[in-house]
Scaffold this active site. Structure first.
Site, mmCIF file in Angstrom:
data_model
loop_
_atom_site.group_PDB
_atom_site.id
_atom_site.type_symbol
_atom_site.label_atom_id
_atom_site.label_comp_id
_atom_site.label_asym_id
_atom_site.label_seq_id
_atom_site.Cartn_x
_atom_site.Cartn_y
_atom_site.Cartn_z
ATOM 1 C CE1 TYR A 1 6.951 9.848 5.755
ATOM 2 C CE2 TYR A 1 9.113 9.507 6.322
ATOM 3 C CZ TYR A 1 7.885 9.001 6.056
ATOM 4 O OH TYR A 1 7.483 7.872 5.225
ATOM 5 C CD GLU B 1 2.696 8.219 10.496
ATOM 6 O OE1 GLU B 1 3.494 9.434 10.862
ATOM 7 O OE2 GLU B 1 3.170 7.513 9.618
ATOM 8 C CB SER C 1 -3.963 5.893 0.958
ATOM 9 O OG SER C 1 -4.552 6.333 1.947
ATOM 10 N N GLY D 1 -24.488 18.822 28.836
ATOM 11 C CA GLY D 1 -24.047 20.132 27.962
ATOM 12 C C GLY D 1 -22.748 20.711 28.386
ATOM 13 C CB THR E 1 0.956 13.132 2.273
ATOM 14 O OG1 THR E 1 0.902 12.070 3.101
ATOM 15 C CG2 THR E 1 -0.244 13.470 1.745
HETATM 16 C C1 LIG Z 1 0.822 11.790 17.608
HETATM 17 C C2 LIG Z 1 1.942 10.777 17.280
HETATM 18 C C3 LIG Z 1 3.241 11.442 17.795
HETATM 19 C C4 LIG Z 1 4.085 11.562 17.189
HETATM 20 C C5 LIG Z 1 4.581 11.196 15.862
HETATM 21 C C6 LIG Z 1 4.641 12.614 15.084
HETATM 22 C C7 LIG Z 1 3.909 12.896 14.270
HETATM 23 C C8 LIG Z 1 2.436 12.088 13.890
HETATM 24 C C9 LIG Z 1 1.435 13.127 13.532
HETATM 25 C C10 LIG Z 1 1.521 13.731 12.377
HETATM 26 C C11 LIG Z 1 2.289 13.296 11.138
HETATM 27 C C12 LIG Z 1 1.659 12.464 10.388
HETATM 28 C C13 LIG Z 1 2.729 11.926 9.275
HETATM 29 C C14 LIG Z 1 2.170 11.026 8.397
HETATM 30 O O1 LIG Z 1 0.922 10.877 7.988
HETATM 31 S S1 LIG Z 1 3.361 10.640 7.197
HETATM 32 C C15 LIG Z 1 2.584 9.783 5.929
HETATM 33 C C16 LIG Z 1 1.709 8.646 6.258
HETATM 34 N N1 LIG Z 1 1.534 7.841 4.953
HETATM 35 C C17 LIG Z 1 1.146 6.564 5.130
HETATM 36 O O2 LIG Z 1 0.752 6.037 5.812
HETATM 37 C C18 LIG Z 1 0.778 5.893 3.601
HETATM 38 C C19 LIG Z 1 -0.088 4.553 3.824
HETATM 39 N N2 LIG Z 1 0.409 3.845 2.469
HETATM 40 C C20 LIG Z 1 1.284 2.927 2.755
HETATM 41 O O3 LIG Z 1 1.688 2.632 3.934
HETATM 42 C C21 LIG Z 1 1.326 2.115 1.354
HETATM 43 O O4 LIG Z 1 1.044 2.750 0.412
HETATM 44 C C22 LIG Z 1 0.586 0.770 1.332
HETATM 45 C C23 LIG Z 1 1.076 -0.146 2.445
HETATM 46 C C24 LIG Z 1 -0.892 0.926 1.663
HETATM 47 C C25 LIG Z 1 0.555 -0.061 0.141
HETATM 48 O O5 LIG Z 1 1.819 0.045 -0.264
HETATM 49 P P1 LIG Z 1 2.517 -0.558 -1.641
HETATM 50 O O6 LIG Z 1 1.243 -0.074 -2.800
HETATM 51 O O7 LIG Z 1 3.923 -0.444 -1.750
HETATM 52 O O8 LIG Z 1 2.556 -1.924 -1.327
HETATM 53 P P2 LIG Z 1 1.599 -3.039 -1.345
HETATM 54 O O9 LIG Z 1 1.460 -3.524 -2.605
HETATM 55 O O10 LIG Z 1 0.194 -3.121 -0.807
HETATM 56 O O11 LIG Z 1 2.436 -4.242 -0.752
HETATM 57 C C26 LIG Z 1 3.495 -4.958 -0.985
HETATM 58 C C27 LIG Z 1 3.995 -5.642 0.157
HETATM 59 O O12 LIG Z 1 4.742 -4.665 0.884
HETATM 60 C C28 LIG Z 1 4.066 -5.139 2.265
HETATM 61 N N3 LIG Z 1 4.104 -3.869 3.008
HETATM 62 C C29 LIG Z 1 3.313 -2.673 2.816
HETATM 63 N N4 LIG Z 1 3.849 -1.797 3.650
HETATM 64 C C30 LIG Z 1 4.809 -2.350 4.492
HETATM 65 C C31 LIG Z 1 5.504 -1.990 5.646
HETATM 66 N N5 LIG Z 1 5.337 -0.679 6.235
HETATM 67 N N6 LIG Z 1 6.574 -2.585 6.353
HETATM 68 C C32 LIG Z 1 6.619 -3.938 5.737
HETATM 69 N N7 LIG Z 1 5.863 -4.406 4.632
HETATM 70 C C33 LIG Z 1 5.051 -3.571 4.183
HETATM 71 C C34 LIG Z 1 2.870 -5.516 2.011
HETATM 72 O O13 LIG Z 1 2.247 -6.278 3.041
HETATM 73 C C35 LIG Z 1 3.152 -6.304 0.728
HETATM 74 O O14 LIG Z 1 3.457 -7.619 1.255
HETATM 75 P P3 LIG Z 1 3.205 -8.998 0.630
HETATM 76 O O15 LIG Z 1 1.774 -9.219 0.565
HETATM 77 O O16 LIG Z 1 4.068 -9.968 0.934
HETATM 78 O O17 LIG Z 1 3.653 -8.699 -0.831
HETATM 79 C C1 LIG Z 2 -3.059 16.259 10.766
HETATM 80 C C2 LIG Z 2 -2.585 15.488 9.759
HETATM 81 C C3 LIG Z 2 -1.274 15.638 9.578
HETATM 82 C C4 LIG Z 2 -0.342 15.089 8.642
HETATM 83 N N1 LIG Z 2 1.080 15.188 8.721
HETATM 84 C C5 LIG Z 2 1.858 14.673 7.900
HETATM 85 C C6 LIG Z 2 3.094 14.768 7.599
HETATM 86 O O1 LIG Z 2 3.772 15.287 8.418
HETATM 87 N N2 LIG Z 2 3.711 14.111 6.185
HETATM 88 C C7 LIG Z 2 2.865 13.384 5.540
HETATM 89 O O2 LIG Z 2 3.738 12.876 4.493
HETATM 90 N N3 LIG Z 2 1.705 13.518 5.333
HETATM 91 C C8 LIG Z 2 0.923 13.926 6.395
HETATM 92 N N4 LIG Z 2 -0.366 13.727 6.538
HETATM 93 C C9 LIG Z 2 -1.046 13.110 5.373
HETATM 94 C C10 LIG Z 2 -1.577 11.847 5.863
HETATM 95 O O3 LIG Z 2 -0.501 10.841 5.878
HETATM 96 C C11 LIG Z 2 -2.709 11.392 4.888
HETATM 97 O O4 LIG Z 2 -3.707 12.213 4.850
HETATM 98 C C12 LIG Z 2 -3.031 9.894 4.949
HETATM 99 O O5 LIG Z 2 -2.015 9.219 4.732
HETATM 100 C C13 LIG Z 2 -4.242 9.481 4.496
HETATM 101 O O6 LIG Z 2 -4.204 9.719 2.984
HETATM 102 P P1 LIG Z 2 -5.119 10.478 2.019
HETATM 103 O O7 LIG Z 2 -5.527 11.655 2.696
HETATM 104 O O8 LIG Z 2 -4.604 10.335 0.658
HETATM 105 O O9 LIG Z 2 -6.423 9.695 2.310
HETATM 106 P P2 LIG Z 2 -7.051 8.834 1.169
HETATM 107 O O10 LIG Z 2 -6.484 7.504 0.911
HETATM 108 O O11 LIG Z 2 -7.538 9.648 -0.049
HETATM 109 O O12 LIG Z 2 -8.620 8.371 1.867
HETATM 110 C C14 LIG Z 2 -9.744 8.825 1.541
HETATM 111 C C15 LIG Z 2 -10.868 7.544 1.405
HETATM 112 O O13 LIG Z 2 -10.331 6.689 0.352
HETATM 113 C C16 LIG Z 2 -10.511 5.408 0.997
HETATM 114 N N5 LIG Z 2 -9.364 4.569 0.428
HETATM 115 C C17 LIG Z 2 -8.219 5.187 -0.242
HETATM 116 N N6 LIG Z 2 -7.653 3.744 -0.671
HETATM 117 C C18 LIG Z 2 -8.321 2.903 -0.689
HETATM 118 C C19 LIG Z 2 -8.434 1.581 -0.919
HETATM 119 N N7 LIG Z 2 -7.399 0.696 -1.628
HETATM 120 N N8 LIG Z 2 -9.467 0.597 -0.761
HETATM 121 C C20 LIG Z 2 -10.488 1.025 0.058
HETATM 122 N N9 LIG Z 2 -10.713 2.469 0.277
HETATM 123 C C21 LIG Z 2 -9.803 3.340 0.057
HETATM 124 C C22 LIG Z 2 -10.087 5.679 2.228
HETATM 125 O O14 LIG Z 2 -10.463 4.461 3.213
HETATM 126 C C23 LIG Z 2 -10.715 6.931 2.833
HETATM 127 O O15 LIG Z 2 -12.085 6.533 3.118
HETATM 128 C C24 LIG Z 2 -1.095 14.450 7.696
HETATM 129 C C25 LIG Z 2 -2.543 14.457 7.714
HETATM 130 C C26 LIG Z 2 -3.108 15.092 8.538
HETATM 131 C C27 LIG Z 2 -4.814 14.742 8.567
#
Ligand SMILES: CC/C=C\C/C=C\C/C=C\C/C=C/C(=O)SCCNC(=O)CCNC(=O)[C@H](O)C(C)(C)COP(=O)(O)OP(=O)(O)OC[C@H]1O[C@@H](n2cnc3c(N)ncnc32)[C@H](O)[C@@H]1OP(=O)(O)O
Ligand SMILES: Cc1cc2nc3c(=O)[nH]c(=O)nc-3n(C[C@H](O)[C@H](O)[C@H](O)COP(=O)(O)OP(=O)(O)OC[C@H]3O[C@@H](n4cnc5c(N)ncnc54)[C@H](O)[C@@H]3O)c2cc1C
Length: 643
Positions: free
Chosen positions: A115, A404, A124, A381, A118
């Site tokens: 996936y 996530e 984020s 320790g 990022t």
């Molecule tokens: C250990 C676990 C075991 C198994 C799993 C396997 C692997 C896991 C381990 C590692 C893998 C890691 C993978 C990753 O990290 S993948 C990448 C993850 N990245 C994120 O999570 C990014 C976070 N950012 C966001 O989700 C969006 O940018 C954010 C929601 C913060 C902002 O989005 P956007 O700018 O598009 O929207 P807003 O203007 O804030 O909101 C608009 C509107 O949409 C609603 N909204 C936003 N998100 C959602 C959603 N997910 N579902 C439904 N609705 C959503 C939001 O509430 C607003 O609504 P409204 O206020 O009504 O306009």
């Molecule tokens: C072990 C690991 C596995 C991962 N696996 C995947 C993967 O498989 N696929 C994938 O796509 N991604 C993956 N990621 C990436 C992960 O999803 C991102 O690191 C995560 O979404 C956080 O985003 P960032 O790193 O941009 O943090 P940032 O958003 O840059 O955060 C840095 C700081 O900024 C602050 N901040 C950011 N925005 C705001 C705001 N609007 N207001 C206030 N504070 C704010 C945060 O709170 C934080 O303190 C992985 C990350 C890790 C560590």
């Protein structure tokens, strides 16, 4: 109690069977991991994953059994992303035709996916992603490109060396116009010789925190140099691009593009309870074994678990493990319900599900990461030894606070949901987890009626306290926000208070679900009475920890807060006799705990001593380097000027 923890007798049987399958197979041995170099460690993981896949097929394991098998193998690897994100993304965002083509390939692992969302410059802020997907109507293709260094895909698990395909999130551009961020299926490597396809630069992003933990995963970097993919590889359930280059947004909300993250966030809550239960199991068992001070006339010293301070640090974590387990079950049912509704194009509960998954993910991962570290400290320790199992568990777990959805960013999403709910109070009755905000008047006017410590052993008193705290904090934020001309500026200025109010809201959910679980789902009296004690410990621990909120909102008096703390001390004495029973109920085998301190048989000291001698440094008395670098110092007659 084991069934209460597992959720059902069937769930207990499946998890127990898979735990034993893994524990009894030498292929899944874990103790040697910390001694391996990066390449050996990674190859070892590939070997285990291949063996596990063979087991799954040979034994015809169900999907549930396979999930538990991968869980008990206890090693982050590319299959996590394949099964938990790549497949669900196609299931949730693919059209019928796309699912028909790609899911059979993925479910038989003829392709291995990741996936890739990022980037180096954005994680984020999904809407800030820079990778481009430009439509070429001449060839009916998208051109994938990394226009800047910061647009490099960065972090996706399994992407560096294993995944053959990825769901790549990119800016859709048609005739120079930006149409939002969308998911695209992109092949990364040849299925013949596994080499990167032309135009793709692939690599690993480097070593991560902790040695034998997340370095079993090849988190990758990926850059595109004008790579072409067929138009039908854009995931088109939510939006479509026609052959003519026309962009069409279906009546499905754009946020469905984020659906995979919602799915994983709800699993992460359940995973938090598992990780915290491992740490609590180790620290509780060791706290019973460890004796320190308190010996009277030559008698045994005191078990450290009998110190009130040890209990005040350990038992709230034990209670939290159960609380997160139950709220994780509740969240899963909420998520399953929203998925069924989405199938019928009913989006009514999507906002609340998003808020709950985001908020509870943040709450449980933060508390679990802190809790694992606290359990390490509770073991003194010896907790710092790799053989305790706690440092590696901490290093494995803490990225959950970032991936996530970074926790603060997630809590701000909850805040957005709450602010919207409050602004609609005049004409839309809040429901579900926000229903209490519809009863604001009594919650703002009534104060706590508790007169004695005993009065706190009342679920209604607990619920009312947590509802009043959250309501007063959320409404207070709403009132202050209303004073800003620009709502976005107000939201940014008040974001600290909003995050605190969101935490109060999420803690209310967790306490409420624990109480509901006891009232409606725990059969029998014995188990129920024991879990009731943990429910009160969890709630009163939070009330004590956050008593500033309860006092500042005027709901509690200092006396009532003090009575809650008095009751908490009494409750610890009730937990103590059942502490081992509570952690044994997690049914964690020694192999899974991988901890000399948390051994089921309590045979800690001989095994600690035995483990020490397995360290390669003990292969010889005079190790390499002594003659060359230490002996000369001992033999030289150099005079150190300051002596
Ligand atoms: C250990 C676990 C075991 C198994 C799993 C396997 C692997 C896991 C381990 C590692 C893998 C890691 C993978 C990753 O990290 S993948 C990448 C993850 N990245 C994120 O999570 C990014 C976070 N950012 C966001 O989700 C969006 O940018 C954010 C929601 C913060 C902002 O989005 P956007 O700018 O598009 O929207 P807003 O203007 O804030 O909101 C608009 C509107 O949409 C609603 N909204 C936003 N998100 C959602 C959603 N997910 N579902 C439904 N609705 C959503 C939001 O509430 C607003 O609504 P409204 O206020 O009504 O306009
Ligand atoms: C072990 C690991 C596995 C991962 N696996 C995947 C993967 O498989 N696929 C994938 O796509 N991604 C993956 N990621 C990436 C992960 O999803 C991102 O690191 C995560 O979404 C956080 O985003 P960032 O790193 O941009 O943090 P940032 O958003 O840059 O955060 C840095 C700081 O900024 C602050 N901040 C950011 N925005 C705001 C705001 N609007 N207001 C206030 N504070 C704010 C945060 O709170 C934080 O303190 C992985 C990350 C890790 C560590």
């Amino acid at each position: 109690m084991k069934v209460a923890w597992a959720g059902s007798r069937e769930a207990f049987q499946v998890s127990d069977r898979m735990a034993k399958l893994v524990a009894n197979d030498p292929v899944f041995e874990k103790f040697s991991k910390p001694m391996l170099g990066r390449k050996e460690l990674f190859k070892n993981t590939l070997r285990k994953a291949a063996y596990a896949w063979k087991l799954i097929n040979d034994l015809r394991l169900t999907e549930e059994e396979a999930k538990w098998l991968r869980h008990y193998i206890d090693e982050p690897n590319y299959t996590d992303l394949h099964w938990e994100m790549f497949v669900p993304a196609i299931e949730g965002q693919g059209t019928k035709e796309q699912k028909k083509k790609w899911l059979p390939l993925a479910q038989t692992m003829q392709i291995i996916g990741t996936y890739a969302q990022t980037e180096l410059g954005h994680g984020s802020n999904v809407q800030g992603l820079e990778t481009t997907a430009t439509f070429d109507r001449q060839t009916d293709e998208f051109v994938m490109h990394s226009p800047t260094l910061t647009s490099s895909k960065w972090w996706p698990g399994g992407m560096a060396k294993v995944a053959t395909h990825a769901i790549v999130y990119a800016r859709l551009i048609i005739d120079g116009l930006f149409h939002g961020v969308h998911g695209f299926i992109v092949q990364l490597r040849s299925l013949e010789d596994h080499s990167p396809l032309p135009g793709l630069t692939l690599g690993d992003i480097g070593m991560k925190f902790g040695h034998g933990t997340y370095n079993t995963m090849d988190n990758g970097v990926l850059r595109f140099d004008h790579v072409r993919i067929p138009r039908n590889q854009m995931l088109m359930r939510v939006s479509q691009v026609t052959k003519e280059g026309k962009y069409a947004q279906s009546d499905v909300p754009r946020q469905l593009l984020y659906g995979t993250m919602v799915s994983v966030r709800q699993t992460i809550v359940a995973d938090a309870s598992k990780a915290l239960s491992r740490a609590v199991c180790i620290a509780t068992r060791y706290s019973v074994v460890r004796r320190q001070f308190g010996s009277r006339n030559g008698g045994p010293e005191t078990q450290v678990i009998d110190y009130k301070t040890q209990q005040s640090r350990l038992f709230p974590l034990l209670a939290s493990a159960y609380a997160f387990r139950f709220v994780g079950e509740w969240l899963k049912s909420l998520y399953i319900d929203v998925k069924q509704r989405l199938e019928a194009n009913d989006f009514s509960t999507l906002p609340e599900t998003h808020a709950c998954t985001a908020g509870l993910k943040a709450l449980t991962t933060a508390a679990t990461a802190d809790g694992i570290e606290e359990c390490r400290k509770l073991c003194g320790g010896h907790g710092y030894l790799i053989s305790s199992g706690l440092p590696e568990l901490f290093a494995f777990y803490v990225p959950a606070c970032s991936y996530e959805g970074e926790n603060v960013v997630m809590m701000l999403q909850v805040a957005r949901f709450l602010v919207k709910t409050v602004s609609n109070l005049g004409y839309k009755q809040p429901v579900g987890t926000a229903a209490y905000l519809g009863r604001v008047t009594p919650l703002l006017q009534n104060n706590c009626a508790v007169q004695t410590a005993e009065d706190w052993l009342n679920p209604d008193a607990i619920l009312e306290a947590f509802e009043a705290r959250a309501a007063r904090m959320v409404i207070g934020c709403g009132e202050r926000l209303a004073m800003f001309e620009n709502p976005e500026e107000g939201f940014a200025e008040l974001s600290i208070d909003l995050v605190e109010a969101s935490l109060a809201h999420c803690q209310l959910i967790t306490v409420s679900v624990f109480i509901q679980k006891l009232n409606h789902e725990i059969p029998g009296n014995g188990v129920k009475r024991s879990l009731e004690v943990l429910c009160y410990v969890y709630a009163l621990f939070l009330l004590h920890k956050h008593q500033g909120d309860f006092l500042a909102t005027g709901y509690l008096t200092p006396k009532q807060a003090s009575l809650a703390n008095e009751q908490l001390r009494t409750l610890y004495s009730k937990v103590r006799p059942n502490a081992i029973a509570f952690v044994d109920s997690f049914n964690h085998m020694d192999h899974y705990l991988c901890s000399v301190l948390g051994r089921y048989d309590g045979n800690v000291y001989p095994k600690l001593y035995e483990a020490a001698w397995k360290d390669p440094l003990n292969d010889s008395d005079i190790v390499d380097g002594i003659q060359q670098y230490v002996q000369p110092i001992l033999k030289q007659k150099l005079h150190y000027a300051k002596l």
